[in-house]
Design a protein around this motif. Sequence first.
Motif, mmCIF file in Angstrom:
data_model
loop_
_atom_site.group_PDB
_atom_site.id
_atom_site.type_symbol
_atom_site.label_atom_id
_atom_site.label_comp_id
_atom_site.label_asym_id
_atom_site.label_seq_id
_atom_site.Cartn_x
_atom_site.Cartn_y
_atom_site.Cartn_z
ATOM 1 N N UNK A 226 6.715 -6.160 6.562
ATOM 2 C CA UNK A 226 5.630 -6.065 5.580
ATOM 3 C C UNK A 226 5.110 -7.469 5.268
ATOM 4 N N UNK A 227 3.833 -7.688 5.557
ATOM 5 C CA UNK A 227 3.245 -9.009 5.373
ATOM 6 C C UNK A 227 1.850 -8.890 4.778
ATOM 7 N N UNK A 251 6.442 -1.624 13.167
ATOM 8 C CA UNK A 251 5.201 -1.372 12.436
ATOM 9 C C UNK A 251 4.920 -2.496 11.449
ATOM 10 N N UNK A 252 3.687 -2.966 11.433
ATOM 11 C CA UNK A 252 3.266 -3.960 10.457
ATOM 12 C C UNK A 252 2.729 -3.222 9.234
ATOM 13 N N UNK A 253 3.409 -3.392 8.101
ATOM 14 C CA UNK A 253 2.930 -2.830 6.839
ATOM 15 C C UNK A 253 2.139 -3.924 6.131
ATOM 16 N N UNK A 254 0.889 -3.650 5.829
ATOM 17 C CA UNK A 254 -0.016 -4.668 5.291
ATOM 18 C C UNK A 254 -0.130 -4.564 3.774
ATOM 19 N N UNK A 255 0.405 -5.584 3.089
ATOM 20 C CA UNK A 255 0.177 -5.616 1.641
ATOM 21 C C UNK A 255 -1.028 -6.490 1.333
ATOM 22 N N UNK A 313 -10.008 0.864 6.519
ATOM 23 C CA UNK A 313 -10.136 1.445 7.847
ATOM 24 C C UNK A 313 -10.108 0.366 8.922
ATOM 25 N N UNK A 314 -10.632 -0.812 8.603
ATOM 26 C CA UNK A 314 -10.577 -1.925 9.548
ATOM 27 C C UNK A 314 -9.130 -2.243 9.914
ATOM 28 N N UNK A 315 -8.238 -2.207 8.936
ATOM 29 C CA UNK A 315 -6.821 -2.460 9.202
ATOM 30 C C UNK A 315 -6.195 -1.319 9.997
ATOM 31 N N UNK A 316 -6.462 -0.090 9.590
ATOM 32 C CA UNK A 316 -5.895 1.062 10.288
ATOM 33 C C UNK A 316 -6.323 1.052 11.755
ATOM 34 N N UNK A 317 -7.552 0.598 12.009
ATOM 35 C CA UNK A 317 -8.086 0.562 13.371
ATOM 36 C C UNK A 317 -7.410 -0.484 14.243
ATOM 37 N N UNK A 318 -6.643 -1.407 13.649
ATOM 38 C CA UNK A 318 -5.925 -2.411 14.441
ATOM 39 C C UNK A 318 -4.757 -1.785 15.201
ATOM 40 N N UNK A 319 -4.383 -0.573 14.814
ATOM 41 C CA UNK A 319 -3.247 0.151 15.406
ATOM 42 C C UNK A 319 -1.921 -0.533 15.044
ATOM 43 N N UNK A 320 -0.907 0.276 14.872
ATOM 44 C CA UNK A 320 0.427 -0.197 14.492
ATOM 45 C C UNK A 320 0.398 -0.927 13.149
ATOM 46 N N UNK A 321 -0.569 -0.590 12.302
ATOM 47 C CA UNK A 321 -0.692 -1.186 10.974
ATOM 48 C C UNK A 321 -0.813 -0.079 9.939
ATOM 49 N N UNK A 322 0.003 -0.163 8.894
ATOM 50 C CA UNK A 322 -0.065 0.782 7.774
ATOM 51 C C UNK A 322 -0.373 -0.021 6.510
#
Length: 370
Positions: A226-227, A251-255, A313-322
Amino acid sequence: MALQVNGAGFSLLRWRRGGALRTRAVASESVATTREEVEKVKLGGSDLTVTKLGIGAWSWGDTAYWNDFQWDDRKLKAAKAAFDTSIDGGITFFDTAEVYGMTYLQVMGAVNSETLLGRFIKERQQKEAVEVAVATKFAALPWRLGRGSVLSALKDSLSRLGVSSVELYQLHWPGIWGNKGYIDGLGDAVEQGLVKAVGVSNYSERRLRDAYDQLKKRGIPLASNQVNYSLIYRIPEENGVKATCDELGITLIAYSPIAQGALTGKYTPENPPTGPRGRIYTPEFLKKLQPLVTRIEEVGQNYRKTPTQVVLNWLIAQDNVVPIPGAKNAEQATQFAGALGWRLTEQEIEELRALASEINPVIGFPVEKL
């Protein structure tokens, strides 16, 4: 929110721009997303599946960074509404930590975020059967030594949450020392059935590889890192963290995925955020940000989406990002759910990245440098 005009379906989009509430009614084939329609993804190589977007609970009970240093019953009800609205929209993944609203801050009126989340889950489950995926974190404080400290802290978290296990347990940041012991503690937690999956947070490429290899020897996958990651903070793309996550199946979790509100259009040079965020997202920075925010709004109009929904949605579209945006109220939770079920084009993704690259990134929390 939806309305009917002459028999046609319309969505009423609302967001704030410079402090003013903007509203636009637009034609829409589907007004709402049901719980069953929300797509889920596996976290890394684990067996844990979560919704493609989660909710961060950092602000719940906090008085050190959020809530203008004050927590009251009104904010408690708003947080509860955010939780229920998220569940109603099909988002069932919630991220908290033992240090969010730490106990010693209760003299200032704070309530621990874990305690609040546990209460919200219990109250909801008393009304209906609903599965909630909980992620929480271990604070790598200097006086915590060895793998036993991880299990001890985890059991305290489980007590506050009122559960016997959680779906995801993460190291909140790298320790000054004892990191191998902490990773061993994560492995012990899995083997003892206290967690379904384990992850880290704020880990560099090197630390990430070390943690992955150490757990792999025990046959345990490292599920997540998570980064801080957003359209205007793309350091994970530049320092090898995103590429390493993709390579190793983590998986990269985006805070802070909406840059703590800076990307929503809510703030302008004339209307900057208050509190600690005001020292990060200054009027000078917000002035440089306006062309990007304007373009985000224009892109959103093509999809009948708000700026908040576009940047998520821009982040979700990067794939492997939640992404896990923080929801303080029901309105924000509704916005977040609207980021799911559609996708920006590759051209739009790259256009926004190019515009954002002209802005020097800022960071909103010191542990991100570790």
